[in-house]
Design a protein around this motif. Sequence first.
Motif, PDB file in Angstrom:
ATOM      1  N   LEU A  27       0.829  -1.204   0.000  1.00  0.00           N
ATOM      2  CA  LEU A  27       0.000   0.000   0.000  1.00  0.00           C
ATOM      3  C   LEU A  27       0.864   1.255   0.000  1.00  0.00           C
ATOM      4  CD1 LEU A  27      -3.109   0.535   0.156  1.00  0.00           C
ATOM      5  CD2 LEU A  27      -2.806   0.892   2.603  1.00  0.00           C
ATOM      6  N   GLU A  28       2.153   1.091   0.159  1.00  0.00           N
ATOM      7  CA  GLU A  28       3.052   2.235   0.318  1.00  0.00           C
ATOM      8  C   GLU A  28       3.000   3.184  -0.876  1.00  0.00           C
ATOM      9  OE1 GLU A  28       7.716   3.105   1.509  1.00  0.00           O
ATOM     10  OE2 GLU A  28       7.104   1.142   0.786  1.00  0.00           O
ATOM     11  N   GLU A  29       2.825   2.649  -2.075  1.00  0.00           N
ATOM     12  CA  GLU A  29       2.794   3.514  -3.257  1.00  0.00           C
ATOM     13  C   GLU A  29       1.683   4.554  -3.185  1.00  0.00           C
ATOM     14  OE1 GLU A  29       2.626   1.803  -7.043  1.00  0.00           O
ATOM     15  OE2 GLU A  29       4.631   0.955  -6.994  1.00  0.00           O
ATOM     16  N   ILE A  30       0.642   4.261  -2.441  1.00  0.00           N
ATOM     17  CA  ILE A  30      -0.488   5.178  -2.370  1.00  0.00           C
ATOM     18  C   ILE A  30      -0.145   6.427  -1.561  1.00  0.00           C
ATOM     19  CG2 ILE A  30      -2.848   5.419  -1.457  1.00  0.00           C
ATOM     20  CD1 ILE A  30      -3.346   2.543  -2.288  1.00  0.00           C
ATOM     21  N   TYR A  31       0.719   6.267  -0.568  1.00  0.00           N
ATOM     22  CA  TYR A  31       1.039   7.450   0.249  1.00  0.00           C
ATOM     23  C   TYR A  31       2.502   7.885   0.123  1.00  0.00           C
ATOM     24  CZ  TYR A  31       2.529   3.822   3.600  1.00  0.00           C
ATOM     25  OH  TYR A  31       3.128   2.732   4.190  1.00  0.00           O
ATOM     26  N   LYS A  61       8.334   6.611  -3.965  1.00  0.00           N
ATOM     27  CA  LYS A  61       9.782   6.443  -3.842  1.00  0.00           C
ATOM     28  C   LYS A  61      10.498   6.615  -5.158  1.00  0.00           C
ATOM     29  CE  LYS A  61       9.964   5.411   0.571  1.00  0.00           C
ATOM     30  NZ  LYS A  61      10.686   6.245   1.551  1.00  0.00           N
ATOM     31  N   GLU A  62       9.773   6.327  -6.252  1.00  0.00           N
ATOM     32  CA  GLU A  62      10.406   6.431  -7.571  1.00  0.00           C
ATOM     33  C   GLU A  62      10.906   7.844  -7.819  1.00  0.00           C
ATOM     34  OE1 GLU A  62       9.225   5.989 -12.264  1.00  0.00           O
ATOM     35  OE2 GLU A  62       7.757   5.511 -10.715  1.00  0.00           O
ATOM     36  N   PHE A  63      10.142   8.834  -7.353  1.00  0.00           N
ATOM     37  CA  PHE A  63      10.534  10.226  -7.544  1.00  0.00           C
ATOM     38  C   PHE A  63      11.143  10.806  -6.272  1.00  0.00           C
ATOM     39  CE2 PHE A  63       7.095   9.413 -10.582  1.00  0.00           C
ATOM     40  CZ  PHE A  63       7.742   9.754 -11.755  1.00  0.00           C
ATOM     41  N   LYS A  64      11.574   9.886  -5.375  1.00  0.00           N
ATOM     42  CA  LYS A  64      12.277  10.254  -4.149  1.00  0.00           C
ATOM     43  C   LYS A  64      11.443  11.202  -3.279  1.00  0.00           C
ATOM     44  CE  LYS A  64      16.772   9.685  -6.376  1.00  0.00           C
ATOM     45  NZ  LYS A  64      16.940   8.330  -5.913  1.00  0.00           N
ATOM     46  N   GLN A  65      10.130  11.014  -3.284  1.00  0.00           N
ATOM     47  CA  GLN A  65       9.260  11.822  -2.442  1.00  0.00           C
ATOM     48  C   GLN A  65       9.046  11.096  -1.119  1.00  0.00           C
ATOM     49  OE1 GLN A  65       5.671  12.627  -4.571  1.00  0.00           O
ATOM     50  NE2 GLN A  65       6.690  13.702  -6.240  1.00  0.00           N
ATOM     51  N   ALA A  66       9.099  11.874  -0.036  1.00  0.00           N
ATOM     52  CA  ALA A  66       8.880  11.280   1.271  1.00  0.00           C
ATOM     53  C   ALA A  66       7.421  10.868   1.409  1.00  0.00           C
ATOM     54  CB  ALA A  66       9.244  12.300   2.353  1.00  0.00           C
ATOM     55  N   ALA A  67       7.185   9.984   2.341  1.00  0.00           N
ATOM     56  CA  ALA A  67       5.818   9.513   2.571  1.00  0.00           C
ATOM     57  C   ALA A  67       4.942  10.666   3.036  1.00  0.00           C
ATOM     58  CB  ALA A  67       5.828   8.399   3.601  1.00  0.00           C
ATOM     59  N   ASN A  68       3.710  10.667   2.543  1.00  0.00           N
ATOM     60  CA  ASN A  68       2.716  11.620   3.022  1.00  0.00           C
ATOM     61  C   ASN A  68       2.214  11.089   4.358  1.00  0.00           C
ATOM     62  OD1 ASN A  68       0.247  12.990   3.548  1.00  0.00           O
ATOM     63  ND2 ASN A  68       0.082  13.533   1.382  1.00  0.00           N
ATOM     64  N   GLU A  69       2.766  11.627   5.424  1.00  0.00           N
ATOM     65  CA  GLU A  69       2.485  11.092   6.752  1.00  0.00           C
ATOM     66  C   GLU A  69       1.014  11.225   7.122  1.00  0.00           C
ATOM     67  OE1 GLU A  69       4.397   9.315   8.555  1.00  0.00           O
ATOM     68  OE2 GLU A  69       6.149   9.528   7.258  1.00  0.00           O
ATOM     69  N   GLU A  70       0.365  12.274   6.601  1.00  0.00           N
ATOM     70  CA  GLU A  70      -1.053  12.463   6.905  1.00  0.00           C
ATOM     71  C   GLU A  70      -1.877  11.313   6.326  1.00  0.00           C
ATOM     72  OE1 GLU A  70      -4.476  15.942   6.586  1.00  0.00           O
ATOM     73  OE2 GLU A  70      -2.976  15.754   4.980  1.00  0.00           O
ATOM     74  N   VAL A  71      -1.598  10.972   5.051  1.00  0.00           N
ATOM     75  CA  VAL A  71      -2.330   9.878   4.401  1.00  0.00           C
ATOM     76  C   VAL A  71      -1.965   8.546   5.056  1.00  0.00           C
ATOM     77  CG1 VAL A  71      -2.672   8.611   2.243  1.00  0.00           C
ATOM     78  CG2 VAL A  71      -2.536  11.110   2.212  1.00  0.00           C
ATOM     79  N   LYS A  72      -0.679   8.347   5.331  1.00  0.00           N
ATOM     80  CA  LYS A  72      -0.238   7.107   5.957  1.00  0.00           C
ATOM     81  C   LYS A  72      -0.911   6.908   7.309  1.00  0.00           C
ATOM     82  CE  LYS A  72       3.908   4.717   7.614  1.00  0.00           C
ATOM     83  NZ  LYS A  72       5.389   4.805   7.793  1.00  0.00           N
TER      84      LYS A  72
END
Length: 578
Positions: free
Chosen positions: A61-65, A68-79
């Motif tokens: 499910l990680e891709e949803i929040y 990583k491909e574009f080196k973006q940090a996780a959206n902690e709010e969505v996670k």
Amino acid sequence: MFLRELLITTGQGVEIRKVVFKNGVNIILGKQDQNNNGSTNNLGKTTLLRCIDFCLGAGSLEEIYADKEFKQAANEEVKSFLTEVEPIFILKISSSFDSKDFIVIKREVDLNLKTGRIKNFINDEEISNTVFRNIKLKEIFFGSDEEKPTFRQLIGKFIRKNEISINKIIHYANANTSDSEYEKIYFFLMGLDSPGLLTDKKSLEKDLKDNKTKLKILLKDNSEISALEQRLYVIDKQLDKLKRLRDEFKIDTEHKKEEESLNKIQLSLQKIESEIASLELKKKIDLERQTELEDEQVSIDSVSLKYLYDEANYFNDSLPRTFDDLVKFHNIMIKNQMDYLTSSVEKYTSLIEEKEKIRLGYINKYNEYLSILGKSGSLAEYNKLNEEISQKSIKYGEINSIIETLRSYTNIVEGYQKKLNAVNERINSLLPDLDKNLNIFNKYFSEYASKLSGNQDKTYTLFYNKDKDIYKFSIDGIGSNSGSGFKQAFIIAFDLAYISFTNELGLIRPHFATQDKVEVIDKTNLETLFSIANNINGQLIIPIIWDKFGNDSEIDENCILNLSSTNKFFNIEKFSNL
């Protein structure tokens, strides 16, 4: 198969987002607020595509929040939101768009668990991850229960959501996908689906490669079989000569028994040397493989790991989801293989030590008999001959063992190559059917691509050529200097042509195509693609931003989801106010 509805609820059944799909163009529209202020980024336009992919077996499910491909940090709010609500993803599909008979795919997620985070259901029947991803989904969307190519290898052409798939027409899968795998993918996609054929070929290619590697390791420090056989022939002749000279000696009757024992020991020594040499070769193969694994453990990078485990069969919901943990998991897998090889090396080492003890016993016995024979003083030359025979016998045993091992692996390689050739001949016999199907596909592909280019006289085709028993597929017609916007439009035309192709042949296939990052496509070309998609009995699902079209009635007609800063995909604000 058509997409009919995506429903996301909390674990308690409260609706988070519901999207109803239509036949033809399906637009996810990102809009600015009423004052035309603010960004259209981070609204969740691509999230719908990722949710569809997750429902179709994406391992995490990680891709949803997090991207990583574009080196973006996780959206902690969505996670944090998804962790709290324990979401349920429900995707309804049907074999035709007018059908009322739905297949319901459901995945329940609990990110609070360390393992077993995802439960899979098809029509309310719970199914294990392996069966869900590798068998059931392929049966539903492709009408096939064959192992190869895998469902996840195939579905990437229909859900283009990452940098590779949205910019590569043919080689849309991860960077580790080989030409051999693409061969099987396109044979299958183009209707060349002889039961077991592609699976057999993949299996034989793997076995052939593994045994060629072992043979290569053996040949690394040894000559070819023919050269070794010549050396063996020379040593054998030398042994014959030495034994003949020894036999000419007149041994006293009292020493006949010792002489016979000496000859028996020499034969035993020759046999034990051959056995030791064979074990040493097997040990060497395992040690070489250990070295390769150590290099792999050190050199492999996180991006390769992402591709390798996110798309391959090894990655599932029970694995760690951060890249650091993913690297750890990969290295654990490597360590497990190395531990096995270490155990194997230890076993061979122990066997070699046992054999060497036996050999030492033979040598001691040999020397004992030589000592008895040598007491007469007249047997010095006889003893010298025996020493030479012993050394030649040892060398003979070593070389003979190497030859037998090399010949064994050579025969194995030739056997697999023969079987693979037979499979390739079967494939060759089916090429006329493949050519016929390619003609049908290219009829649509060239028509749609020509509409984009504005040049009706130009042809665009998918074709193949053979390179070392592998059929490689390529595109003819698009120039290497084509801009990214036209190339992405071209990719959509390719995918729409495939839908038309499957409609004409009646193949069981996904009747949808998605494409992200379409902002670079010229508005006129997008309108052309919309016109095609609305007339082919298929679905084109794309996220776009409002300012690409502005107030356009066609966009409103085809829009299935409006997103804005006050209406993001997961409606987190709404839940926080409850």
